[in-house]
Design an enzyme around this catalytic site. Structure first.
Site, PDB file in Angstrom:
ATOM      1  N   ALA A  70       0.538  -0.776  -0.463  1.00 30.03           N
ATOM      2  CA  ALA A  70      -0.307   0.550   0.150  1.00 30.03           C
ATOM      3  C   ALA A  70       1.382   1.164   0.147  1.00 30.03           C
ATOM      4  O   ALA A  70       1.985   1.292   0.270  1.00 30.03           O
ATOM      5  CB  ALA A  70      -0.989   0.318   1.210  1.00 30.03           C
ATOM      6  N   GLY A 116       0.707  -5.139   0.897  1.00 32.02           N
ATOM      7  CA  GLY A 116      -0.307  -5.060   0.029  1.00 32.02           C
ATOM      8  C   GLY A 116      -0.362  -5.537  -1.616  1.00 32.02           C
ATOM      9  O   GLY A 116      -1.349  -6.091  -1.681  1.00 32.02           O
ATOM     10  N   GLU A 119      -0.293  -9.278  -0.718  1.00 37.46           N
ATOM     11  CA  GLU A 119      -2.293  -9.286  -0.568  1.00 37.46           C
ATOM     12  C   GLU A 119      -2.897  -9.591  -2.225  1.00 37.46           C
ATOM     13  O   GLU A 119      -3.502 -10.119  -2.313  1.00 37.46           O
ATOM     14  CB  GLU A 119      -2.940  -8.387   0.601  1.00 37.46           C
ATOM     15  CG  GLU A 119      -2.062  -8.670   1.945  1.00 37.46           C
ATOM     16  CD  GLU A 119      -2.782  -7.538   2.150  1.00 37.46           C
ATOM     17  OE1 GLU A 119      -2.085  -6.536   2.460  1.00 37.46           O
ATOM     18  OE2 GLU A 119      -3.280  -7.727   3.654  1.00 37.46           O
ATOM     19  N   GLU A 139       3.877  -5.269   7.944  1.00 33.94           N
ATOM     20  CA  GLU A 139       3.136  -4.306   7.915  1.00 33.94           C
ATOM     21  C   GLU A 139       3.776  -4.259   9.746  1.00 33.94           C
ATOM     22  O   GLU A 139       2.971  -2.837  10.309  1.00 33.94           O
ATOM     23  CB  GLU A 139       1.670  -5.075   8.277  1.00 33.94           C
ATOM     24  CG  GLU A 139       1.138  -4.492   6.878  1.00 33.94           C
ATOM     25  CD  GLU A 139       1.252  -5.940   5.936  1.00 33.94           C
ATOM     26  OE1 GLU A 139       1.892  -6.699   5.803  1.00 33.94           O
ATOM     27  OE2 GLU A 139       0.358  -5.890   4.774  1.00 33.94           O
TER      28      GLU A 139
HETATM   29  N1  CO8 Z   1       4.530   3.093  -0.591  1.00 30.61           N
HETATM   30  C1  CO8 Z   1       4.429   4.245  -0.796  1.00 30.61           C
HETATM   31  N2  CO8 Z   1       5.988   4.653  -1.895  1.00 30.61           N
HETATM   32  C2  CO8 Z   1       6.867   3.382  -1.919  1.00 30.61           C
HETATM   33  C3  CO8 Z   1       6.503   2.275  -1.056  1.00 30.61           C
HETATM   34  C4  CO8 Z   1       5.627   2.203  -0.508  1.00 30.61           C
HETATM   35  N3  CO8 Z   1       4.639   1.207  -0.709  1.00 30.61           N
HETATM   36  N4  CO8 Z   1       7.620   1.484  -1.701  1.00 30.61           N
HETATM   37  C5  CO8 Z   1       8.569   2.122  -2.164  1.00 30.61           C
HETATM   38  N5  CO8 Z   1       8.251   3.159  -1.989  1.00 30.61           N
HETATM   39  C6  CO8 Z   1       9.056   4.313  -3.193  1.00 30.61           C
HETATM   40  C7  CO8 Z   1       9.734   5.147  -2.464  1.00 30.61           C
HETATM   41  O1  CO8 Z   1       9.630   6.160  -1.527  1.00 30.61           O
HETATM   42  C8  CO8 Z   1      10.799   5.730  -2.898  1.00 30.61           C
HETATM   43  O2  CO8 Z   1      10.478   6.550  -3.399  1.00 30.61           O
HETATM   44  P1  CO8 Z   1      11.792   8.004  -3.677  1.00 30.61           P
HETATM   45  O3  CO8 Z   1      12.552   7.630  -5.000  1.00 30.61           O
HETATM   46  O4  CO8 Z   1      10.798   8.944  -3.920  1.00 30.61           O
HETATM   47  O5  CO8 Z   1      12.348   8.304  -2.830  1.00 30.61           O
HETATM   48  C9  CO8 Z   1      10.579   4.537  -4.096  1.00 30.61           C
HETATM   49  O6  CO8 Z   1       9.822   3.940  -3.840  1.00 30.61           O
HETATM   50  C10 CO8 Z   1      11.546   3.432  -4.700  1.00 30.61           C
HETATM   51  O7  CO8 Z   1      11.940   2.958  -3.197  1.00 30.61           O
HETATM   52  P2  CO8 Z   1      13.532   2.823  -1.956  1.00 30.61           P
HETATM   53  O8  CO8 Z   1      14.211   4.104  -2.935  1.00 30.61           O
HETATM   54  O9  CO8 Z   1      12.925   2.405  -1.294  1.00 30.61           O
HETATM   55  O10 CO8 Z   1      13.772   1.674  -3.022  1.00 30.61           O
HETATM   56  P3  CO8 Z   1      14.852   0.344  -2.609  1.00 30.61           P
HETATM   57  O11 CO8 Z   1      15.743  -0.339  -3.544  1.00 30.61           O
HETATM   58  O12 CO8 Z   1      15.932   1.164  -1.663  1.00 30.61           O
HETATM   59  O13 CO8 Z   1      14.076  -0.673  -1.797  1.00 30.61           O
HETATM   60  C11 CO8 Z   1      12.229  -1.376  -1.145  1.00 30.61           C
HETATM   61  C12 CO8 Z   1      13.133  -1.678  -1.697  1.00 30.61           C
HETATM   62  C13 CO8 Z   1      12.495  -2.801   0.313  1.00 30.61           C
HETATM   63  C14 CO8 Z   1      11.052  -2.227  -1.550  1.00 30.61           C
HETATM   64  C15 CO8 Z   1      12.287  -0.519  -0.168  1.00 30.61           C
HETATM   65  O14 CO8 Z   1      11.099   0.644  -1.011  1.00 30.61           O
HETATM   66  C16 CO8 Z   1      10.894  -1.220   0.714  1.00 30.61           C
HETATM   67  O15 CO8 Z   1      10.653  -1.514   2.010  1.00 30.61           O
HETATM   68  N6  CO8 Z   1       9.191  -0.353   0.485  1.00 30.61           N
HETATM   69  C17 CO8 Z   1       8.231  -1.011   1.388  1.00 30.61           C
HETATM   70  C18 CO8 Z   1       7.855  -1.593   1.219  1.00 30.61           C
HETATM   71  C19 CO8 Z   1       6.737  -1.664   2.624  1.00 30.61           C
HETATM   72  O16 CO8 Z   1       6.965  -1.913   3.794  1.00 30.61           O
HETATM   73  N7  CO8 Z   1       4.878  -2.587   1.909  1.00 30.61           N
HETATM   74  C20 CO8 Z   1       3.827  -2.849   2.803  1.00 30.61           C
HETATM   75  C21 CO8 Z   1       3.354  -1.531   3.341  1.00 30.61           C
HETATM   76  S1  CO8 Z   1       2.164  -1.754   4.403  1.00 30.61           S
HETATM   77  C22 CO8 Z   1       0.577  -2.243   3.462  1.00 30.61           C
HETATM   78  O17 CO8 Z   1       1.240  -3.114   2.482  1.00 30.61           O
HETATM   79  C23 CO8 Z   1       0.289  -2.424   4.169  1.00 30.61           C
HETATM   80  C24 CO8 Z   1      -1.416  -3.619   3.477  1.00 30.61           C
HETATM   81  C25 CO8 Z   1      -2.996  -3.151   3.992  1.00 30.61           C
HETATM   82  C26 CO8 Z   1      -3.423  -1.986   4.651  1.00 30.61           C
HETATM   83  C27 CO8 Z   1      -4.768  -1.774   4.647  1.00 30.61           C
HETATM   84  C28 CO8 Z   1      -4.524  -0.048   5.565  1.00 30.61           C
HETATM   85  C29 CO8 Z   1      -5.668  -0.485   6.955  1.00 30.61           C
END
Ligand code: CO8
Length: 263
Positions: A70, A116, A119, A139
Site C-alpha cells: 500500500a 498490500g 495480498e 506490516e
Molecule cells: N509506498 C510508497 N512509496 C513507496 C513504497 C510504498 N509501499 N515502496 C517504495 N516506495 C517508493 C520509495 O519511497 C522511493 O521513493 P523516492 O524515490 O521518492 O524516495 C521509491 O519507491 C523507490 O524505493 P526505494 O528507494 O526504497 O527502493 P529500494 O530498492 O531502496 O528498496 C523496498 C525497495 C525494499 C521495496 C523499499 O522501497 C521498501 O521497503 N518499501 C516499502 C515496503 C513496505 O513496507 N510495504 C508494505 C506497506 S504496508 C501495506 O502494504 C499494508 C497493506 C494493508 C493496508 C491496510 C490499511 C489500513
C-alpha cells in the site's frame, strides 16, 4: 478494445483470450494508493465484462517491483480506528473482487511483492514468481497488521505456522523459498512469459468448469468439510448440464481434441 481505456496507474493489454493488467506507478515501485486501487477495480470490471477474455494476468511494470505495498505516504492521512477500518475494508473489497472473478487469475510476481502487493498476489488463483522476486508481509515493521486480506489468505494458503512466521518476522522470502512453502506455484526467469503459458494451459479447458472449480474451492474454504462437499456436488451437477461436458466426453471417446464453447 480493452486496451483503449486510459488509466493513470494501470494498463490493460489484451491479446485474444488473455488480458494482462499491469500496475504502473514506477516512482513508488507500483505501490497501491487509493487511485490505483480504484483503477484496478474499474479495470477488472471492464475485463470481466469482455466475453472474449478467458484469463487474467496481473503484474507490475518494470523489473524491480510487482507491487511494493500500500502507498505508505497516504498513511499519514489515517487518524484513527475508523479511518483504518475503512481503508482496510476498501482494499479487501478490491481483493475479494479479484478472488471471486469467474475466470482464472494469475499473478506474475516480477519483483517485490510486499504488504498490500503480496495480498494482491494472494487474491489471485496462481502465482508465478520471477527468480528475482521478494515476497513478504512487513506490516508489523510499520506498527500495522496486513489489512487487505493477508492474515486470512496467507494462512489458508500456506498454513498458520508459516503465515505467522512471515507476518511476525516481517522477513522477505526469495522465490525458491516461496516455492518450497507453497506461496508461489512456479518460478521462472520471466514471470510474465511463464504466466502466459500457465494461462494458455488453463484456456484449453471448459470455461464453465474453470469457473466452477474456483467457486467450489473458494466457497469450500469458508465452510466445513460437509458443507464444502455439498457445494461440490451442487456445482458438479451444474457441469453435467453443460454442452461442454458432452463435448469433452465425446472428444475423449473419439480421440480428438475438445472444442469448448463455454456453454
Ligand atoms: N509506498 C510508497 N512509496 C513507496 C513504497 C510504498 N509501499 N515502496 C517504495 N516506495 C517508493 C520509495 O519511497 C522511493 O521513493 P523516492 O524515490 O521518492 O524516495 C521509491 O519507491 C523507490 O524505493 P526505494 O528507494 O526504497 O527502493 P529500494 O530498492 O531502496 O528498496 C523496498 C525497495 C525494499 C521495496 C523499499 O522501497 C521498501 O521497503 N518499501 C516499502 C515496503 C513496505 O513496507 N510495504 C508494505 C506497506 S504496508 C501495506 O502494504 C499494508 C497493506 C494493508 C493496508 C491496510 C490499511 C489500513
Amino acid at each position: 478494445q480493452l486496451d483503449e481505456f486510459e488509466f493513470n496507474n494501470v494498463q490493460i493489454d489484451q491479446h485474444g483470450p488473455i488480458a494482462v493488467l499491469t500496475i504502473a506507478r514506477p516512482k513508488a515501485l507500483n505501490a497501491l494508493n487509493a487511485d490505483t486501487l480504484s483503477e484496478i477495480a474499474q479495470a477488472v470490471n471492464l475485463i470481466v465484462e469482455d466475453a472474449e477474455v478467458g484469463a487474467l494476468i496481473i503484474t507490475g511494470a518494470g523489473e524491480k517491483a510487482f507491487v511494493a505495498g500500500a502507498d505508505i505516504s497516504e498513511f499519514t492521512n489515517l487518524e484513527g480506528v475508523y479511518d483504518g477500518r475503512e481503508m482496510s475494508l476498501a482494499g479487501q473489497d478490491v481483493m475479494h473482487q479479484i478472488a471471486s472473478l469467474p475466470i482464472p487469475v494469475i499473478a506474475a510476481v516480477n519483483g517485490f511483492a510486499l504488504g498490500g502487493g503480496l495480498e494482491l498476489a494472494l487474491a489471485c488463483d496462481v502465482r508465478v514468481a520471477a527468480t528475482t522476486a521478494r515476497l513478504g508481509l512487513p506490516e508489523v515493521s510499520l506498527g500495522l497488521i496486513p489489512g487487505f486480506g493477508g492474515t486470512q489468505r496467507l494462512a489458508r494458503l500456506v498454513g498458520a505456522g508459516r503465515a505467522l512466521d512471515l507476518m511476525l518476522t516481517a522477513r522477505q522470502v526469495k522465490a525458491d523459498e516461496a516455492l518450497t512453502m507453497g506461496l508461489v506455484n512456479y518460478v521462472a526467469d520471466d514471470a510474465l512469459t511463464k504466466a502466459r503459458e500457465v494461462a494458455e494451459s488453463m484456456l484449453r479447458h471448459a470455461p464453465i468448469a474453470l469457473s466452477l472449480v474456483k467457486e467450489a474451492v473458494r466457497r469450500g474454504l469458508d465452510s466445513t468439510l460437509e458443507g464444502g462437499l455439498e457445494i461440490e456436488a451442487d456445482l458438479f451437477g451444474m457441469t453435467v448440464a453443460t454442452k461442454d461436458f458432452r463435448e469433452g466426453v465425446d472428444a475423449f471417446l473419439n480421440k480428438r481434441r475438445a472444442e469448448f464453447q463455454g456453454e
